[in-house]
Write a protein that holds these residues in place. Structure first.
Motif, PDB file in Angstrom:
ATOM      1  N   THR A  69       0.831  -1.195   0.000  1.00 25.09           N
ATOM      2  CA  THR A  69       0.000   0.000   0.000  1.00 25.09           C
ATOM      3  C   THR A  69       0.872   1.254   0.000  1.00 25.09           C
ATOM      4  OG1 THR A  69      -1.710   1.237   1.203  1.00 25.09           O
ATOM      5  CG2 THR A  69      -0.169  -0.047   2.519  1.00 25.09           C
ATOM      6  N   PHE A  70       0.384   2.297  -0.653  1.00 26.76           N
ATOM      7  CA  PHE A  70       1.108   3.574  -0.630  1.00 26.76           C
ATOM      8  C   PHE A  70       0.706   4.417   0.566  1.00 26.76           C
ATOM      9  CE2 PHE A  70      -2.525   4.080  -3.586  1.00 26.76           C
ATOM     10  CZ  PHE A  70      -3.225   5.102  -2.970  1.00 26.76           C
ATOM     11  N   ILE A  71      -0.342   4.034   1.271  1.00 28.72           N
ATOM     12  CA  ILE A  71      -0.774   4.764   2.462  1.00 28.72           C
ATOM     13  C   ILE A  71       0.256   4.593   3.577  1.00 28.72           C
ATOM     14  CG2 ILE A  71      -2.579   5.022   4.200  1.00 28.72           C
ATOM     15  CD1 ILE A  71      -3.632   5.754   1.498  1.00 28.72           C
ATOM     16  N   ASP A  72       0.736   5.704   4.131  1.00 27.25           N
ATOM     17  CA  ASP A  72       1.732   5.691   5.206  1.00 27.25           C
ATOM     18  C   ASP A  72       3.001   4.923   4.820  1.00 27.25           C
ATOM     19  OD1 ASP A  72       0.158   7.209   6.953  1.00 27.25           O
ATOM     20  OD2 ASP A  72      -0.904   5.437   7.680  1.00 27.25           O
ATOM     21  N   ASN A  73       3.337   4.963   3.540  1.00 29.55           N
ATOM     22  CA  ASN A  73       4.542   4.294   3.043  1.00 29.55           C
ATOM     23  C   ASN A  73       5.635   5.343   2.853  1.00 29.55           C
ATOM     24  OD1 ASN A  73       6.515   3.089   1.286  1.00 29.55           O
ATOM     25  ND2 ASN A  73       5.005   1.558   0.674  1.00 29.55           N
ATOM     26  N   ASP A  74       6.786   5.135   3.511  1.00 28.93           N
ATOM     27  CA  ASP A  74       7.872   6.109   3.447  1.00 28.93           C
ATOM     28  C   ASP A  74       8.409   6.298   2.031  1.00 28.93           C
ATOM     29  OD1 ASP A  74       7.695   6.462   6.166  1.00 28.93           O
ATOM     30  OD2 ASP A  74       9.306   5.045   6.644  1.00 28.93           O
ATOM     31  N   GLY A  75       8.082   5.363   1.148  1.00 30.75           N
ATOM     32  CA  GLY A  75       8.544   5.479  -0.226  1.00 30.75           C
ATOM     33  C   GLY A  75       7.793   6.518  -1.035  1.00 30.75           C
ATOM     34  N   PHE A  76       6.683   7.038  -0.464  1.00 34.99           N
ATOM     35  CA  PHE A  76       5.860   8.014  -1.180  1.00 34.99           C
ATOM     36  C   PHE A  76       5.573   9.215  -0.275  1.00 34.99           C
ATOM     37  CE2 PHE A  76       4.764   3.671  -2.487  1.00 34.99           C
ATOM     38  CZ  PHE A  76       5.185   3.701  -3.819  1.00 34.99           C
ATOM     39  N   PRO A  77       6.616   9.936   0.129  1.00 32.48           N
ATOM     40  CA  PRO A  77       6.444  11.028   1.101  1.00 32.48           C
ATOM     41  C   PRO A  77       5.572  12.170   0.591  1.00 32.48           C
ATOM     42  CG  PRO A  77       8.645  11.076   0.148  1.00 32.48           C
ATOM     43  CD  PRO A  77       8.032   9.780  -0.279  1.00 32.48           C
ATOM     44  N   LYS A  78       5.762  12.587  -0.650  1.00 30.57           N
ATOM     45  CA  LYS A  78       4.993  13.717  -1.181  1.00 30.57           C
ATOM     46  C   LYS A  78       3.509  13.382  -1.265  1.00 30.57           C
ATOM     47  CE  LYS A  78       4.990  17.156  -4.888  1.00 30.57           C
ATOM     48  NZ  LYS A  78       5.635  17.590  -6.156  1.00 30.57           N
ATOM     49  N   LEU A  79       3.198  12.167  -1.713  1.00 26.77           N
ATOM     50  CA  LEU A  79       1.807  11.749  -1.810  1.00 26.77           C
ATOM     51  C   LEU A  79       1.164  11.680  -0.434  1.00 26.77           C
ATOM     52  CD1 LEU A  79      -0.684  10.714  -3.263  1.00 26.77           C
ATOM     53  CD2 LEU A  79       0.359   8.440  -3.330  1.00 26.77           C
ATOM     54  N   ASN A  80       1.861  11.108   0.530  1.00 25.93           N
ATOM     55  CA  ASN A  80       1.293  11.000   1.876  1.00 25.93           C
ATOM     56  C   ASN A  80       1.155  12.356   2.551  1.00 25.93           C
ATOM     57  OD1 ASN A  80       0.764   8.126   3.062  1.00 25.93           O
ATOM     58  ND2 ASN A  80       2.530   7.896   1.694  1.00 25.93           N
ATOM     59  N   GLN A  81       2.036  13.281   2.229  1.00 28.42           N
ATOM     60  CA  GLN A  81       1.897  14.635   2.760  1.00 28.42           C
ATOM     61  C   GLN A  81       0.621  15.288   2.233  1.00 28.42           C
ATOM     62  OE1 GLN A  81       5.217  17.180   1.795  1.00 28.42           O
ATOM     63  NE2 GLN A  81       4.360  18.949   2.865  1.00 28.42           N
ATOM     64  N   GLU A  82       0.352  15.100   0.944  1.00 30.14           N
ATOM     65  CA  GLU A  82      -0.854  15.675   0.343  1.00 30.14           C
ATOM     66  C   GLU A  82      -2.102  14.981   0.862  1.00 30.14           C
ATOM     67  OE1 GLU A  82      -2.618  18.634  -1.755  1.00 30.14           O
ATOM     68  OE2 GLU A  82      -0.449  18.328  -1.536  1.00 30.14           O
ATOM     69  N   GLN A 102      -2.419  13.605   3.792  1.00 26.79           N
ATOM     70  CA  GLN A 102      -2.618  14.038   5.173  1.00 26.79           C
ATOM     71  C   GLN A 102      -3.205  15.443   5.235  1.00 26.79           C
ATOM     72  OE1 GLN A 102      -1.972  11.997   8.076  1.00 26.79           O
ATOM     73  NE2 GLN A 102      -3.416  13.596   8.693  1.00 26.79           N
ATOM     74  N   LYS A 103      -2.742  16.323   4.351  1.00 28.05           N
ATOM     75  CA  LYS A 103      -3.264  17.689   4.343  1.00 28.05           C
ATOM     76  C   LYS A 103      -4.769  17.688   4.089  1.00 28.05           C
ATOM     77  CE  LYS A 103      -2.804  20.472   0.769  1.00 28.05           C
ATOM     78  NZ  LYS A 103      -2.208  21.358  -0.279  1.00 28.05           N
ATOM     79  N   LEU A 104      -5.215  16.885   3.136  1.00 26.99           N
ATOM     80  CA  LEU A 104      -6.644  16.839   2.827  1.00 26.99           C
ATOM     81  C   LEU A 104      -7.413  16.041   3.874  1.00 26.99           C
ATOM     82  CD1 LEU A 104      -6.414  16.355  -1.033  1.00 26.99           C
ATOM     83  CD2 LEU A 104      -7.142  18.394   0.211  1.00 26.99           C
ATOM     84  N   ALA A 105      -6.766  15.028   4.457  1.00 22.42           N
ATOM     85  CA  ALA A 105      -7.409  14.273   5.538  1.00 22.42           C
ATOM     86  C   ALA A 105      -7.703  15.198   6.714  1.00 22.42           C
ATOM     87  CB  ALA A 105      -6.518  13.111   5.972  1.00 22.42           C
ATOM     88  N   ASP A 106      -6.758  16.082   7.016  1.00 19.70           N
ATOM     89  CA  ASP A 106      -6.963  17.038   8.101  1.00 19.70           C
ATOM     90  C   ASP A 106      -8.098  18.001   7.751  1.00 19.70           C
ATOM     91  OD1 ASP A 106      -4.871  15.891   9.472  1.00 19.70           O
ATOM     92  OD2 ASP A 106      -3.385  17.386   8.847  1.00 19.70           O
ATOM     93  N   LYS A 107      -8.144  18.449   6.517  1.00 17.03           N
ATOM     94  CA  LYS A 107      -9.180  19.384   6.100  1.00 17.03           C
ATOM     95  C   LYS A 107     -10.572  18.769   6.222  1.00 17.03           C
ATOM     96  CE  LYS A 107     -11.093  21.749   2.064  1.00 17.03           C
ATOM     97  NZ  LYS A 107     -10.925  22.110   0.625  1.00 17.03           N
ATOM     98  N   TYR A 108     -10.700  17.518   5.772  1.00 15.36           N
ATOM     99  CA  TYR A 108     -12.021  16.881   5.744  1.00 15.36           C
ATOM    100  C   TYR A 108     -12.298  16.039   6.997  1.00 15.36           C
ATOM    101  CZ  TYR A 108     -12.499  18.322   0.872  1.00 15.36           C
ATOM    102  OH  TYR A 108     -12.622  19.068  -0.291  1.00 15.36           O
ATOM    103  N   GLU A 109     -11.318  16.007   7.906  1.00 21.03           N
ATOM    104  CA  GLU A 109     -11.453  15.298   9.186  1.00 21.03           C
ATOM    105  C   GLU A 109     -11.747  13.812   8.982  1.00 21.03           C
ATOM    106  OE1 GLU A 109     -14.461  17.568  11.252  1.00 21.03           O
ATOM    107  OE2 GLU A 109     -12.970  18.979  11.995  1.00 21.03           O
ATOM    108  N   VAL A 110     -10.939  13.189   8.141  1.00 23.16           N
ATOM    109  CA  VAL A 110     -11.027  11.758   7.878  1.00 23.16           C
ATOM    110  C   VAL A 110      -9.601  11.209   7.838  1.00 23.16           C
ATOM    111  CG1 VAL A 110     -13.190  11.909   6.574  1.00 23.16           C
ATOM    112  CG2 VAL A 110     -10.998  12.147   5.372  1.00 23.16           C
ATOM    113  N   GLY A 111      -9.466   9.914   7.533  1.00 22.86           N
ATOM    114  CA  GLY A 111      -8.155   9.314   7.372  1.00 22.86           C
ATOM    115  C   GLY A 111      -7.693   9.374   5.922  1.00 22.86           C
ATOM    116  N   LYS A 112      -6.457   8.958   5.701  1.00 20.76           N
ATOM    117  CA  LYS A 112      -5.898   9.010   4.350  1.00 20.76           C
ATOM    118  C   LYS A 112      -6.629   8.083   3.381  1.00 20.76           C
ATOM    119  CE  LYS A 112      -1.184  10.156   5.857  1.00 20.76           C
ATOM    120  NZ  LYS A 112       0.218   9.670   5.901  1.00 20.76           N
ATOM    121  N   ASN A 113      -7.104   6.942   3.896  1.00 18.81           N
ATOM    122  CA  ASN A 113      -7.826   6.013   3.030  1.00 18.81           C
ATOM    123  C   ASN A 113      -9.036   6.692   2.396  1.00 18.81           C
ATOM    124  OD1 ASN A 113      -6.232   4.233   4.881  1.00 18.81           O
ATOM    125  ND2 ASN A 113      -7.211   2.626   3.692  1.00 18.81           N
TER     126      ASN A 113
END
Length: 306
Positions: free
Chosen positions: A226-239, A241-252
């Motif tokens: 999975t690319f979720i919380d995978n250190d190999g995809f830092p830029k994607l997980n940062q984005e 997380q930013k939207l997860a925080d905005k919508y108050e949900v998880g990355k999935n």
């Protein structure tokens, strides 16, 4: 849960389905928790296959579901056939009919809502498949039919011999598997994303009202992880997380919302057996990303615009 039209029909199905490939790794009580979590989130669509866990996933599902309080008619249950592991693909009439009987026995069901042919069989005889489908439908064993991993020509060839309309085509699609949309934006170019590896099926599906079912929505590669919380995809997980925080949900949920934002009315297959992941993914159906948010995620996944 967001509802979408199934294929060319007026029937509505949830925008997400629960895939039970990994249910063989769970006990019956654990399977019941996963099924209930999905059902409570509005996911009343089950996707299976005769090869999942060597048949064990369907056995566990059958035992679990038969003991639950959910009525059979409240669930849409789909399975797939056609792969003989390590040996061949088999769309013969004999194999299809025998496989469905075994699926029904394992899942403790009288009928399937949908049967999907799993991967293209190079020796497929469309007329023989048509005979199998007609027999299954006449016997009340299968209501609807679909395919998986078919290109446009294969889909059209099979459809030309059927008396039923094919409702589904399962195709891999996620933030890290975007080939179905890359080539359209890179049209008339000579870079790698301009290569059409999917025979424009997504556009075909929209024109002919076929429901695309997106498998491995949180995976990269071919079941590599999975690319979720995978250190190999830092830029994607940062984005994410930013939207997860905005919508108050998880990355999935955000990764799911990205798929469901596409106007093709794609149905996403959630393959997790983790109740929390199921619940969080389901929240994605309530989020409509802005156009810029959708493109920001696309770019963060490593894609680029010409």
């Amino acid at each position: 849960m967001k509802r979408i039209k199934m294929g060319c029909t007026t029937l509505s199905i949830p925008a997400m389905a629960l895939g039970i490939m990994r249910m063989n790794q769970k006990s019956v009580p654990e399977a019941q928790v996963a099924i209930q979590a999905a059902y409570d989130a509005g996911i009343n669509f089950i996707d299976s296959a005769d090869i999942y866990g060597g048949g064990k996933s369907e056995e566990i599902f059958g035992q679990a579901f038969s003991q639950m309080q959910i009525k059979r008619e409240e669930m849409f249950i789909q399975s797939k056939t056609g792969i003989v592991p390590g040996k061949c693909y088999d769309f013969s009439k004999e194999h299809i009919l025998h496989s469905v009987d075994e699926i029904l026995e394992r899942m403790q069901l009288d009928y399937l809502d949908s049967l999907v042919l799993h991967r293209p069989d190079a020796l497929m005889d469309p007329e023989e498949v048509a005979e199998a489908f007609d027999q299954l439908q006449a016997a009340g064993k299968v209501r609807f039919f679909g395919v998986s991993n078919f290109d446009t020509a294969q889909f059209k060839l099979l459809q030309s011999c059927l008396s039923q309309r094919l409702m589904f085509n399962q195709l891999q699609f996620s933030l890290k598997h975007t080939g179905m949309i890359d080539f359209g934006m890179h049209m008339n170019m000579v870079d790698k994303p301009s290569v059409d590896r999917d025979s424009q099926f997504l556009d075909y599906a929209r024109l002919h009202k076929v429901t695309v079912q997106a498998w491995s929505p949180f995976q990269y590669g071919m079941f590599e992880g999975t690319f979720i919380d995978n250190d190999g995809f830092p830029k994607l997980n940062q984005e994410l997380q930013k939207l997860a925080d905005k919508y108050e949900v998880g990355k999935n949920a955000i990764a799911a919302a990205w798929i469901l934002r596409h106007p093709a009315n794609i149905q996403m297959l959630v393959g997790s057996m983790n109740p929390q992941h199921i619940r969080d993914s389901a929240k994605g159906a309530k989020i409509r990303l802005t156009r810029q948010e959708w493109y920001d995620l696309y770019l963060a996944a490593g894609n680029y615009l010409p």
